[in-house]
Design a protein around this motif. Structure first.
Motif, PDB file in Angstrom:
ATOM      1  N   ASP A   1     -16.227  11.689  -0.615  1.00 47.33           N
ATOM      2  CA  ASP A   1     -17.108  11.853   0.470  1.00 47.33           C
ATOM      3  C   ASP A   1     -16.373  11.393   1.818  1.00 47.33           C
ATOM      4  O   ASP A   1     -17.077  10.895   3.026  1.00 47.33           O
ATOM      5  N   PHE A   2     -15.031  11.204   1.591  1.00 41.33           N
ATOM      6  CA  PHE A   2     -14.469  10.578   2.935  1.00 41.33           C
ATOM      7  C   PHE A   2     -14.767  11.611   4.262  1.00 41.33           C
ATOM      8  O   PHE A   2     -14.865  12.558   4.193  1.00 41.33           O
ATOM      9  N   ASN A   3     -14.978  10.736   5.101  1.00 45.52           N
ATOM     10  CA  ASN A   3     -15.455  11.357   6.369  1.00 45.52           C
ATOM     11  C   ASN A   3     -14.772  10.533   7.682  1.00 45.52           C
ATOM     12  O   ASN A   3     -15.053   9.433   7.910  1.00 45.52           O
ATOM     13  N   PRO A   4     -13.663  11.396   8.384  1.00 47.35           N
ATOM     14  CA  PRO A   4     -13.274  10.578   9.369  1.00 47.35           C
ATOM     15  C   PRO A   4     -14.139  10.038  10.587  1.00 47.35           C
ATOM     16  O   PRO A   4     -13.525   9.101  11.225  1.00 47.35           O
ATOM     17  N   VAL A   5     -15.005  10.914  10.764  1.00 46.74           N
ATOM     18  CA  VAL A   5     -15.991  10.441  11.860  1.00 46.74           C
ATOM     19  C   VAL A   5     -16.556   8.828  11.375  1.00 46.74           C
ATOM     20  O   VAL A   5     -16.694   7.886  12.248  1.00 46.74           O
ATOM     21  N   TYR A   6     -16.980   8.900  10.182  1.00 49.39           N
ATOM     22  CA  TYR A   6     -17.358   7.494   9.757  1.00 49.39           C
ATOM     23  C   TYR A   6     -16.283   6.232   9.609  1.00 49.39           C
ATOM     24  O   TYR A   6     -16.655   5.230  10.198  1.00 49.39           O
ATOM     25  N   LEU A   7     -15.156   6.851   9.504  1.00 53.97           N
ATOM     26  CA  LEU A   7     -13.968   5.782   9.629  1.00 53.97           C
ATOM     27  C   LEU A   7     -13.804   5.366  10.996  1.00 53.97           C
ATOM     28  O   LEU A   7     -13.665   4.004  11.263  1.00 53.97           O
TER      29      LEU A   7
ATOM     30  N   THR B   1     -28.796  -1.625  -0.155  1.00 53.27           N
ATOM     31  CA  THR B   1     -28.029  -2.716  -0.880  1.00 53.27           C
ATOM     32  C   THR B   1     -27.282  -1.643  -2.195  1.00 53.27           C
ATOM     33  O   THR B   1     -26.602  -2.285  -2.722  1.00 53.27           O
ATOM     34  N   MET B   2     -27.829  -0.633  -2.578  1.00 49.31           N
ATOM     35  CA  MET B   2     -27.336   0.099  -3.746  1.00 49.31           C
ATOM     36  C   MET B   2     -26.608   1.339  -3.070  1.00 49.31           C
ATOM     37  O   MET B   2     -26.345   2.368  -3.801  1.00 49.31           O
ATOM     38  N   VAL B   3     -25.804   1.100  -1.942  1.00 48.75           N
ATOM     39  CA  VAL B   3     -25.030   1.981  -1.244  1.00 48.75           C
ATOM     40  C   VAL B   3     -23.911   2.532  -2.283  1.00 48.75           C
ATOM     41  O   VAL B   3     -23.520   3.667  -2.395  1.00 48.75           O
ATOM     42  N   ILE B   4     -23.242   1.531  -2.913  1.00 51.57           N
ATOM     43  CA  ILE B   4     -22.291   1.905  -3.950  1.00 51.57           C
ATOM     44  C   ILE B   4     -22.779   2.871  -5.126  1.00 51.57           C
ATOM     45  O   ILE B   4     -21.915   3.712  -5.490  1.00 51.57           O
ATOM     46  N   ARG B   5     -24.002   2.637  -5.567  1.00 51.87           N
ATOM     47  CA  ARG B   5     -24.317   3.464  -6.564  1.00 51.87           C
ATOM     48  C   ARG B   5     -24.783   5.076  -6.000  1.00 51.87           C
ATOM     49  O   ARG B   5     -24.376   5.812  -6.846  1.00 51.87           O
ATOM     50  N   ASP B   6     -24.985   4.931  -4.927  1.00 50.86           N
ATOM     51  CA  ASP B   6     -25.371   6.304  -4.077  1.00 50.86           C
ATOM     52  C   ASP B   6     -24.011   7.108  -3.934  1.00 50.86           C
ATOM     53  O   ASP B   6     -23.899   8.339  -3.846  1.00 50.86           O
ATOM     54  N   LEU B   7     -23.014   6.393  -3.688  1.00 47.75           N
ATOM     55  CA  LEU B   7     -21.690   6.737  -3.454  1.00 47.75           C
ATOM     56  C   LEU B   7     -20.904   7.572  -4.690  1.00 47.75           C
ATOM     57  O   LEU B   7     -20.176   8.556  -4.870  1.00 47.75           O
ATOM     58  N   SER B   8     -21.281   6.975  -5.855  1.00 44.29           N
ATOM     59  CA  SER B   8     -20.815   7.276  -7.141  1.00 44.29           C
ATOM     60  C   SER B   8     -21.015   8.471  -7.619  1.00 44.29           C
ATOM     61  O   SER B   8     -22.131   9.128  -7.356  1.00 44.29           O
TER      62      SER B   8
END
Length: 749
Positions: free
Chosen positions: A180-186, A266-273
């Protein structure tokens, strides 16, 4: 302290090595609830750059602390109690006792923090259970308690399974975040987005509990096969591995999701997985493993603390169960504290409190290592070579600074709390049965001060009384050590000396016994003094020996205090002795107290009622009879030092002189006033006009004085009896006199 001190008891059979006993519990505790449930918020609000700085700052403090921990752990045989054991054996029973309570509390509260984190994750995963938050948390707390209550061996095996789950969860996160890497978010997340009054330091306070797991291995010190090797290696390896995890997470979170989602989900890590179930399992596993680690560590701290019996009321928790000495009673108390926190607290409220408690513990651990290093104690020989006093000092300052930057109110309250505990333990005068570095710190200060004093140019205005009091065994002429104490307390030093007549080969045991008697007398009467005993064939030889050998450098005795002869038969020997003292350029103080002449009946008895009598402050003035600066300067200083004692402050100093005619009275009085003003000593000048003999004038004018100071000159050979009779005539029936012969070396101006 009881002989059941923790370091004298067996800790049970050693079982665990570096990986199982240190690396695994440290890693699982560090990669816990904060990583899964709060690190996204830290990155979202702080931004990637500041989040990296937060991680690096936290890791810097824990790394410095681990270097200190490793140095102490490799310098002593580490037993149960972890940080408490190490700090108490270095900084002493007062700091050790305070840290024992504080660190146990921090670990027990951490159990609640991790369980609350588990329950939040559980409620997010299963929303239908969200209304039963406390019930779920309480159930998990009970399960954690049961696991630990069974024994550490079984719990360590469970942690291997948890570690495998955690590795799988991290793999799932990395795969999803990279995809999900996004340079805009970076670009957006490089800078901070603080909300609601938050800032870098509040985010640091929220994150810091994540790295406090460095003590998880040290807390298991009593269960390690080789603590001195396992603790440094396992802890440093855990810090390095988890630093890589957190730094990579900070970057990937900022590159994969916008700040709003990082902050609010709070569960953003789960949503990224890529495998959300793995993250759910990882959250459950990490929070449970952290709770297990704290539930194992806290009771072992309390058990070691209780066995030292600093507080006898806690001795109940020192008992161990089974061959492995499991602290089951302490485990029950840990469970109870965690349960109370679960009912009353929430994760965001608990985290800053734990931060302060851990910071103080880490700060004192660094301080202990710093003092061990700078005192250059020969016993400080750590095999861990990567700790220096500079790193320990940096760790101490870093911990203290961060405490106040995070929350100065909580920092102040925490320091006052531990200061109050330190004072309370110190006030109980508990004697530790282990060596600590306090004597080493005192020795090093004294050594450096003595060397500096030796090189400093001496000036008469800095004169202080360093008195050697010749008082027999103390109670035979108790007024001598007591007045010596009053003259030196807070201003100088006193040595309580005794000469045994005889040869050292025949009286070695007697000498040791007399020195012990003097030490007991000093301790009982709470004197600020040192004992000194010598064996010599003659009293004069003994005095000479004491004069030449006592003291060190600038702290050699400059004054000798002894009793005035009771009768003429002793006058000649007395004169010879004081002549010897004068030849050695020492000032001489000799006390003539009529009351002590009846004390010889008590000599050698256990009845020290005469000692109590001499502690009573007599009513009246402190009379200094002025006859010139030769002895007058010392008499004025002695009167001033006596008057500085709290019990003597109501006894004013009278500066007195006799003149033969009225015409000279005003001029002499003016001179006495100028003496008092120039010496900055508050005196009452009094001039007596009389043609009568001096003995009659003194007897009448000082009849109501508390003590009278008179000057004299050491007699030439053959003049001893003349001196004795002249001074006896001057003294008359006055009950308390101090005769003074000054060797100089002091200045009133």
């Amino acid at each position: 302290m009881s002989n059941r001190a923790a370091d004298s008891l067996p800790a049970g059979p050693a079982k665990f090595g570096m990986f199982a006993g240190v690396f695994t519990p440290c890693t699982l505790t560090i990669l816990g609830v904060i990583m899964f449930l709060r690190f996204g918020q830290v990155v979202g609000q702080s931004g990637i750059i500041n989040a990296v700085l937060i991680v690096l700052a936290a890791k810097a403090i824990t790394t410095l602390t681990t270097l200190s921990l490793s140095a102490i752990a490799t310098n002593t045989r580490v037993k149960g109690g972890g940080a408490y054991y190490l700090i108490s054996r270095s900084l002493g029973v007062e700091f050790g006792g305070a840290i024992g309570i504080l660190f146990f509390s921090a670990q027990a509260i951490s159990v609640a923090m991790y369980i609350i984190g588990f329950t939040e994750a559980f409620a997010e995963t299963f929303p239908q259970w969200s209304g039963h938050f406390i019930a779920i948390a309480s159930t998990v707390n009970l399960i954690t308690f049961v696991c630990v209550y069974i024994g550490a061996g079984w719990t360590i095996k469970v942690q291997y399974f948890i570690l495998a789950i955690l590795v799988a969860a991290l793999g799932s996160f990395y795969a999803g975040a990279i995809a999900d890497f996004n340079p805009v978010y970076l670009q957006e997340n490089l800078t901070s987005h603080y909300i609601g009054g938050e800032n870098w330091f509040t985010m640091f306070a929220l994150f810091f509990p994540a790295v406090t797991g460095i003590m998880a291995g040290a807390n298991m010190s009593g269960d390690l096969a080789n603590p001195s090797k396992s603790i440094p290696r396992g802890t440093l390896l855990a810090i390095a591995v988890t630093a890589i995890v957190y730094l990579s997470q900070a970057f990937l979170l900022g590159c994969a999701r916008p700040a709003d989602e990082l902050i609010n989900n709070t569960m953003v890590i789960r949503d990224l997985s890529i495998w959300p179930i793995a993250i759910t399992a990882g959250v459950f596993a990490a929070t449970l493993s952290s709770a297990l680690g704290s539930m194992m560590g806290a009771p072992r701290i309390l058990q070691a603390f209780a066995r030292d019996e600093i507080f006898s009321s806690l001795s109940f928790f020192g008992a161990g169960s089974g061959l492995t000495n499991e602290p089951r009673r302490a485990t029950v108390l840990t469970f109870a504290i965690a349960q109370i926190c679960i009912v009353l607290g929430d994760l965001n409220a608990i985290a800053p409190i734990i931060t302060m408690f851990f910071m103080i513990t880490y700060g004192l651990l660094n301080l202990a290592t710093f003092y061990e290093a700078i005192t250059k104690n020969p016993s400080y020989r750590p095999t861990f070579r990567f700790s220096h006093w500079l790193t320990s000092l940096a760790g101490t300052i870093g911990c203290l600074g961060v405490m106040f930057l995070v929350n100065w109110k909580w920092a102040t309250a925490s320091i006052l709390f531990i200061g109050g505990l330190h004072w309370f333990i110190r006030s109980r005068e508990i004697e530790a049965r282990w060596g600590d570095l306090q004597s080493g710190v005192i020795f090093e200060r004294a050594r450096k001060s003595l060397l500096r004093l030796e090189t400093e140019a001496y000036h008469p205005k800095n004169w202080r009384p360093i008195i050697m009091a010749l008082s027999g065994t103390g109670w035979t002429r108790s007024h001598i050590p007591i007045y010596g104490h009053w003259l030196t307390s807070g201003h100088g030093m006193m040595t309580l000396a005794h000469v045994i007549s005889g040869d050292i080969e025949d009286h070695a045991e007697l000498r040791d016994r007399y020195e012990k008697v003097l030490r007991n007398f000093i301790a009982k009467e709470q004197l600020e003094a040192f004992p000194a005993v010598t064996c010599n064939a003659l009293l004069s030889d003994g005095i000479e020996s004491l004069m030449q050998c006592s003291g060190i450098g600038g702290l050699r005795p400059n004054t000798v205090l002894l009793g005035w002869p009771r009768d003429e038969s002793k006058a000649e020997a007395f004169g010879a002795n004081i002549r010897l003292i004068a030849r050695m350029n020492r000032s001489i103080l000799t006390m003539r107290f009529l009351s002590h002449r009846g004390d010889e009946a008590l000599a050698g008895s256990d009845d020290n009622s005469n000692v109590d009598e001499h502690w009573k402050i007599p009513a009246g003035t402190i009379d200094v009879w002025w006859r010139g600066m030769e002895n007058g300067a010392l008499m004025m200083l002695l009167a001033h030092l006596l008057n500085r004692n709290s019990g003597w402050r109501d006894n004013p100093i009278r500066l007195m002189r006799v003149v033969e005619n009225e015409e000279a009275k005003e001029e002499v009085r003016k001179h006495l006033v100028e003496l008092g003003a120039s010496s900055r000593i508050k005196v009452i000048p009094e001039v007596v006009v009389s043609n009568r003999p001096a003995s009659e004038v003194i007897a009448q004018a000082s009849a109501s004085a508390a003590i009278v100071l008179l000057g004299f000159q050491t007699p030439d050979e053959g003049k001893e009896m003349e001196l004795y009779r002249r001074m006896e005539e001057l003294a008359g029936d006055l009950p308390r006199l101090l005769f003074v012969d000054s060797a100089g070396g002091m200045a009133l101006e």
